[in-house]
Write an enzyme that holds these catalytic residues in place. Structure first.
Site, PDB file in Angstrom:
ATOM      1  N   MET A   1     -11.822  -5.876   4.809  1.00  0.00           N
ATOM      2  CA  MET A   1     -10.998  -4.947   5.602  1.00  0.00           C
ATOM      3  C   MET A   1     -10.715  -5.558   6.974  1.00  0.00           C
ATOM      4  SD  MET A   1     -10.218  -2.371   3.778  1.00  0.00           S
ATOM      5  CE  MET A   1      -9.382  -1.461   5.082  1.00  0.00           C
TER       6      MET A   1
ATOM      7  N   HIS B   1      -8.159   1.185  -4.246  1.00  0.00           N
ATOM      8  CA  HIS B   1      -9.099   0.950  -3.150  1.00  0.00           C
ATOM      9  C   HIS B   1      -9.852   2.259  -2.926  1.00  0.00           C
ATOM     10  CE1 HIS B   1      -9.572  -0.035   1.438  1.00  0.00           C
ATOM     11  NE2 HIS B   1     -10.725  -0.025   0.795  1.00  0.00           N
TER      12      HIS B   1
ATOM     13  N   HIS C   1      -1.125  -1.217  -4.296  1.00  0.00           N
ATOM     14  CA  HIS C   1      -2.417  -0.898  -3.702  1.00  0.00           C
ATOM     15  C   HIS C   1      -2.465   0.617  -3.492  1.00  0.00           C
ATOM     16  CE1 HIS C   1      -5.999  -1.813  -1.227  1.00  0.00           C
ATOM     17  NE2 HIS C   1      -5.569  -0.872  -0.400  1.00  0.00           N
TER      18      HIS C   1
ATOM     19  N   ASP D   1      -4.598   3.721  -2.248  1.00  0.00           N
ATOM     20  CA  ASP D   1      -5.723   4.085  -1.384  1.00  0.00           C
ATOM     21  C   ASP D   1      -6.251   5.470  -1.745  1.00  0.00           C
ATOM     22  OD1 ASP D   1      -6.045   1.870   0.539  1.00  0.00           O
ATOM     23  OD2 ASP D   1      -3.966   2.325   1.054  1.00  0.00           O
TER      24      ASP D   1
ATOM     25  N   MET E   1      -9.009   8.222  -0.828  1.00  0.00           N
ATOM     26  CA  MET E   1      -9.914   8.618   0.267  1.00  0.00           C
ATOM     27  C   MET E   1     -10.432  10.030   0.014  1.00  0.00           C
ATOM     28  SD  MET E   1      -7.788   7.329   3.580  1.00  0.00           S
ATOM     29  CE  MET E   1      -6.780   5.841   3.557  1.00  0.00           C
TER      30      MET E   1
ATOM     31  N   ASP F   1      -6.690  -6.293   3.995  1.00  0.00           N
ATOM     32  CA  ASP F   1      -6.059  -4.969   4.037  1.00  0.00           C
ATOM     33  C   ASP F   1      -6.182  -4.393   5.433  1.00  0.00           C
ATOM     34  OD1 ASP F   1      -5.137  -2.388   3.521  1.00  0.00           O
ATOM     35  OD2 ASP F   1      -6.877  -1.802   2.310  1.00  0.00           O
TER      36      ASP F   1
ATOM     37  N   SER G   1       0.850  -1.196   0.000  1.00  0.00           N
ATOM     38  CA  SER G   1       0.000   0.000   0.000  1.00  0.00           C
ATOM     39  C   SER G   1       0.877   1.234   0.000  1.00  0.00           C
ATOM     40  CB  SER G   1      -0.897   0.023   1.237  1.00  0.00           C
ATOM     41  OG  SER G   1      -1.433   1.328   1.387  1.00  0.00           O
TER      42      SER G   1
ATOM     43  N   MET H   1     -12.044   4.460  -1.284  1.00  0.00           N
ATOM     44  CA  MET H   1     -12.747   4.772  -0.033  1.00  0.00           C
ATOM     45  C   MET H   1     -13.435   6.125  -0.218  1.00  0.00           C
ATOM     46  SD  MET H   1      -9.833   3.355   2.546  1.00  0.00           S
ATOM     47  CE  MET H   1      -8.585   3.444   1.273  1.00  0.00           C
TER      48      MET H   1
HETATM   49  C1  DX5 Z   1      -6.398   1.761   5.365  1.00  0.00           C
HETATM   50  C2  DX5 Z   1      -5.931   1.439   3.977  1.00  0.00           C
HETATM   51  C3  DX5 Z   1      -4.826   0.486   3.932  1.00  0.00           C
HETATM   52  C4  DX5 Z   1      -3.562   0.931   4.659  1.00  0.00           C
HETATM   53  C5  DX5 Z   1      -2.936  -0.298   5.230  1.00  0.00           C
HETATM   54  O1  DX5 Z   1      -7.606   2.430   5.304  1.00  0.00           O
HETATM   55  O2  DX5 Z   1      -6.997   0.890   3.232  1.00  0.00           O
HETATM   56  O3  DX5 Z   1      -4.525   0.081   2.601  1.00  0.00           O
HETATM   57  O4  DX5 Z   1      -2.629   1.590   3.860  1.00  0.00           O
HETATM   58  O5  DX5 Z   1      -1.841   0.073   5.996  1.00  0.00           O
HETATM   59  P1  DX5 Z   1      -1.146  -0.940   7.001  1.00  0.00           P
HETATM   60  O6  DX5 Z   1      -0.652  -2.109   6.199  1.00  0.00           O
HETATM   61  O7  DX5 Z   1      -0.031  -0.123   7.574  1.00  0.00           O
HETATM   62  O8  DX5 Z   1      -2.174  -1.343   8.021  1.00  0.00           O
HETATM   63 ZN    ZN Z   2      -6.494  -0.020   1.298  1.00  0.00          ZN
END
Ligand code: DX5
Ligand code: ZN
Length: 247
Positions: free
Chosen positions: A169, A75, A34, A36, A38, A203, A9, A77
Site C-alpha cells: 500500500m 482488495h 481492482h 476495493d 471495505m 495501490d 480501481s 480491507m
Molecule cells: C484505497 C484503495 C485504493 C484506492 C486508490 O484504500 O485501496 O484502491 O481506490 O485510489 P487512488 O488511485 O485514487 O489513490
Molecule cells: Zn485497493
C-alpha cells in the site's frame, strides 16, 4: 520483472453506473479490475459486498484462468478475511488479496481448540484455503507494516501456501484520491530484489506523476483509481501507465 498489469480501481467509478463503468474500463485497455472491499472496521469506510460483485461480474467476462485478462482483483480491507473466501469466489472474485494485519488479528481472536479455523486464519493457512477455492492469493501490507513480516510467508516450503501477489500500500487504506507515499517504495525494491517473478502490486496515489518511481522500484501491477477515472482520456492514461512499467 513480470508483465505490466494495469488494474483500475472501481472505487472511483460512478456507483450508480458501476456495471457500465467496469465494462468501459476493460474496453479502454484495463487488464484487471481492482475491487476495493471495505467493512468499516479494518478501515474507516465501507464499500460493497458479494451481491454487487456478482452483479458486476455479469458485465465483464470471467477470465479462463485467475490472473488473466478480466481478473477481479479483490482488495479485502476487512477483518476476519478467512470468513469470506468461498462467498467471494462464488460472486466472481479471481484474486483474493487479504491484509496481513487482519489475518494476524483473527489468529488472536480464534478459539485455539478450533483447529480448522485457527489454521485458516494464519497467513499461510489462508493462502492455502484461497488456492483450494480456485483463486489466486494476494497478501497486502499497510504503510505501518514492515516488509520483513512477509519473508517467512514467501518462503513457505509448500507452494500452495505461497502468495501469487504482494500488495504494498502506498497510502493508508480507506479512501481514493490520497497522496502517494514514496516512503513505501523501498519495500517494493526489497521484494523485487529477492523475487524477480513475483507480481508486486502498488495501490494508492498512482498516476502519471508517480508511476516512474513505482516502476523503477520494481512494481508491475498498478492500481489507479482517480488517475484513470478522472482522466479526460482514460485509455491514454492506461496505455501510459503500461509503457512506464514496460520501459
Ligand atoms: C484505497 C484503495 C485504493 C484506492 C486508490 O484504500 O485501496 O484502491 O481506490 O485510489 P487512488 O488511485 O485514487 O489513490
Ligand atoms: Zn485497493
Amino acid at each position: 520483472t513480470p508483465p505490466a498489469i494495469i488494474a483500475p480501481s472501481i472505487l472511483s467509478a460512478n456507483f450508480a453506473n458501476l456495471g457500465h463503468d467496469c465494462a468501459t474500463k476493460m474496453k479502454e485497455g484495463a487488464d484487471w479490475l481492482h475491487v476495493d472491499i471495505m467493512d468499516g472496521h479494518f478501515v474507516p469506510n465501507m464499500t460493497i459486498g458479494c451481491p454487487v460483485v456478482s452483479q458486476i461480474r455479469g458485465c465483464v467476462d470471467r477470465p479462463l484462468e485467475p490472473g488473466s485478462k478480466g481478473t477481479f482483483d479483490c482488495h479485502m480491507m476487512i477483518m476476519e478475511p478467512h470468513k469470506w473466501v468461498k462467498e467471494f469466489q462464488k460472486a466472481g472474485c479471481d484474486l483474493y488479496c487479504f491484509h496481513y494485519e487482519a489475518a494476524v488479528s483473527s489468529v488472536a481472536a480464534t478459539d485455539p481448540t478450533d483447529k480448522t479455523t485457527t489454521e485458516r486464519t494464519t497467513p499461510r493457512g489462508l493462502i492455502k484455503y484461497i488456492h483450494e477455492q480456485g483463486m489466486q492469493a494476494g497478501i497486502a501490507i499497510k504503510p505501518d507494516t514492515p516488509v520483513d513480516v512477509l519473508w517467512d510467508i514467501l518462503e513457505s516450503p509448500d507452494q500452495i501456501e505461497r502468495p501469487d501477489m504482494v500488495l504494498v500500500m502506498t497510502v493508508h487504506p480507506g479512501f481514493g484520491g490520497q497522496k502517494f507515499m514514496a516512503s513505501e517504495l523501498p519495500k517494493v525494491s526489497a521484494l523485487r530484489a529477492r523475487y524477480p517473478d513475483l507480481n508486486i502490486e502498488v495501490d494508492g496515489g498512482l498516476g502519471l506523476g508517480t508511476i516512474d518511481q513505482a516502476a523503477d522500484a520494481g512494481a508491475n501491477v498498478i492500481v489507479a483509481g482517480s488517475a484513470v477515472f478522472g482522466a479526460a482520456d482514460p485509455a491514454d492514461v492506461i496505455a501510459k501507465l503500461r509503457e512506464a512499467v514496460q520501459k
